[in-house]
Scaffold this motif. Structure first.
Motif, PDB file in Angstrom:
ATOM      1  N   VAL A   5       0.836  -1.614   0.069  1.00  9.32           N
ATOM      2  CA  VAL A   5      -0.075  -0.071  -0.322  1.00  9.32           C
ATOM      3  C   VAL A   5       1.055   1.565  -0.365  1.00  9.32           C
ATOM      4  O   VAL A   5       0.716   1.834  -0.612  1.00  9.32           O
ATOM      5  N   SER A   6       1.703   1.263   0.682  1.00  9.01           N
ATOM      6  CA  SER A   6       2.765   2.285   1.038  1.00  9.01           C
ATOM      7  C   SER A   6       3.294   2.660  -0.383  1.00  9.01           C
ATOM      8  O   SER A   6       3.415   2.120  -1.272  1.00  9.01           O
TER       9      SER A   6
ATOM     10  N   LEU B 204      -0.503  -6.960 -11.735  1.00 10.80           N
ATOM     11  CA  LEU B 204      -0.395  -6.130 -12.117  1.00 10.80           C
ATOM     12  C   LEU B 204       0.795  -5.064 -11.302  1.00 10.80           C
ATOM     13  O   LEU B 204       0.666  -3.608 -11.656  1.00 10.80           O
ATOM     14  N   GLU B 205       1.435  -5.782 -11.182  1.00 12.69           N
ATOM     15  CA  GLU B 205       2.935  -5.261 -11.274  1.00 12.69           C
ATOM     16  C   GLU B 205       3.593  -4.624 -12.572  1.00 12.69           C
ATOM     17  O   GLU B 205       4.703  -3.657 -12.542  1.00 12.69           O
ATOM     18  N   LEU B 206       2.985  -5.253 -13.973  1.00  8.85           N
ATOM     19  CA  LEU B 206       3.394  -3.854 -14.928  1.00  8.85           C
ATOM     20  C   LEU B 206       2.374  -2.671 -14.920  1.00  8.85           C
ATOM     21  O   LEU B 206       3.515  -1.644 -16.164  1.00  8.85           O
ATOM     22  N   VAL B 207       1.765  -2.370 -14.144  1.00  7.09           N
ATOM     23  CA  VAL B 207       1.446  -1.267 -14.159  1.00  7.09           C
ATOM     24  C   VAL B 207       1.838  -0.849 -12.906  1.00  7.09           C
ATOM     25  O   VAL B 207       1.051  -0.866 -11.698  1.00  7.09           O
ATOM     26  N   PRO B 208       2.742   0.862 -12.647  1.00  6.58           N
ATOM     27  CA  PRO B 208       2.823   0.981 -11.976  1.00  6.58           C
ATOM     28  C   PRO B 208       2.595   1.165 -10.431  1.00  6.58           C
ATOM     29  O   PRO B 208       1.018   2.050 -11.060  1.00  6.58           O
ATOM     30  N   PHE B 209       2.276   0.606  -9.389  1.00  9.05           N
ATOM     31  CA  PHE B 209       1.258   1.454  -8.213  1.00  9.05           C
ATOM     32  C   PHE B 209       0.034   0.833  -8.178  1.00  9.05           C
ATOM     33  O   PHE B 209      -0.743   0.958  -7.397  1.00  9.05           O
ATOM     34  N   SER B 210      -0.438  -0.121  -9.195  1.00 12.31           N
ATOM     35  CA  SER B 210      -1.411  -0.853  -9.700  1.00 12.31           C
ATOM     36  C   SER B 210      -2.061  -1.654  -8.175  1.00 12.31           C
ATOM     37  O   SER B 210      -3.103  -2.286  -7.806  1.00 12.31           O
ATOM     38  N   SER B 211      -0.428  -2.581  -7.925  1.00 10.52           N
ATOM     39  CA  SER B 211      -1.082  -3.710  -7.021  1.00 10.52           C
ATOM     40  C   SER B 211      -1.653  -2.625  -5.497  1.00 10.52           C
ATOM     41  O   SER B 211      -1.527  -3.542  -4.754  1.00 10.52           O
TER      42      SER B 211
END
Length: 203
Positions: free
Chosen positions: A60-61, A155-162
């Motif tokens: 989350v951070s 979702l790591e393919l899209v930064p911060f989406s995780s």
């Protein structure tokens, strides 16, 4: 003790709030690095929820922007959730995962930023819709956490989406800690957002 088991830690009661988890992680930030084993040992034999929430709080951070970190945290969340579903008495994690570490400079900054949101969540928690935190709904929450963890590497393919999935896991974990089923329902919002992202990426 085998390197992949955490069973010799001192007994302590399970955490009662999100703030307690953030504070306990902050207390480990005196060294240059802190490992997954160190984080889990700080909670002793306090159950599986700290092991579920520690990686979720990290993702989350802003630390979620570190390459590979969301995938590693997602794998840990998946493994912990599956063991919760299986009603294991002691947590097992592979040795390579327990040895993973993160620099405490960034960890301290991240936890300090999360301190105020954690306090807000705790203040606005109570025993509501308790049936959503008891069986059979409890198993559904644990299964949802497992699915969210498994989806994080995608979702790591899209930064911060995780972070969307991690936020959902934090809310479901908070629901389990405080027996507040309302937070379990609110967790559906970031899950829906993450599913939308996945569909956008893979279609």
């Amino acid at each position: 003790m085998p390197p992949s088991d955490i069973t010799d830690s001192p007994l302590r009661p399970p955490p009662s709030s999100m703030t307690e988890i953030v504070d306990d992680v902050l207390s480990l930030c005196d060294a240059e690095e802190v490992s997954v084993r160190d984080m889990l040992a700080a909670f002793g034999n306090a159950g599986f929820l700290p092991a579920l929430l520690i990686p979720a709080v990290i993702v989350v951070s802003p630390l979620s922007g570190i390459p590979i970190l969301p995938s590693i945290c997602g794998i840990m969340i998946f493994l912990v959730s599956i063991q919760m579903l299986g009603h294991r008495r002691h947590l097992w994690l592979p040795g390579w995962l327990l040895r993973r570490s993160v620099g405490t400079k960034g960890l301290r900054t991240a936890m300090e930023r999360l301190h105020r949101p954690a306090r807000w969540l705790d203040r606005h928690s109570g025993r509501r819709l308790g049936f959503l935190t008891r069986q059979p709904m409890l198993s559904l929450l644990q299964l949802a956490c497992a699915i969210c963890g498994l989806a994080m590497p995608l979702l790591e393919l899209v930064p911060f989406s995780s972070s969307l999935l991690a936020a959902a896991i934090c809310l479901m974990g908070l629901a389990m800690i405080t027996r507040d089923g309302l937070w379990a329902l609110v967790a559906l919002l970031p899950v829906a957002g993450a599913i939308t992202l996945l569909l956008t990426i893979w279609t």
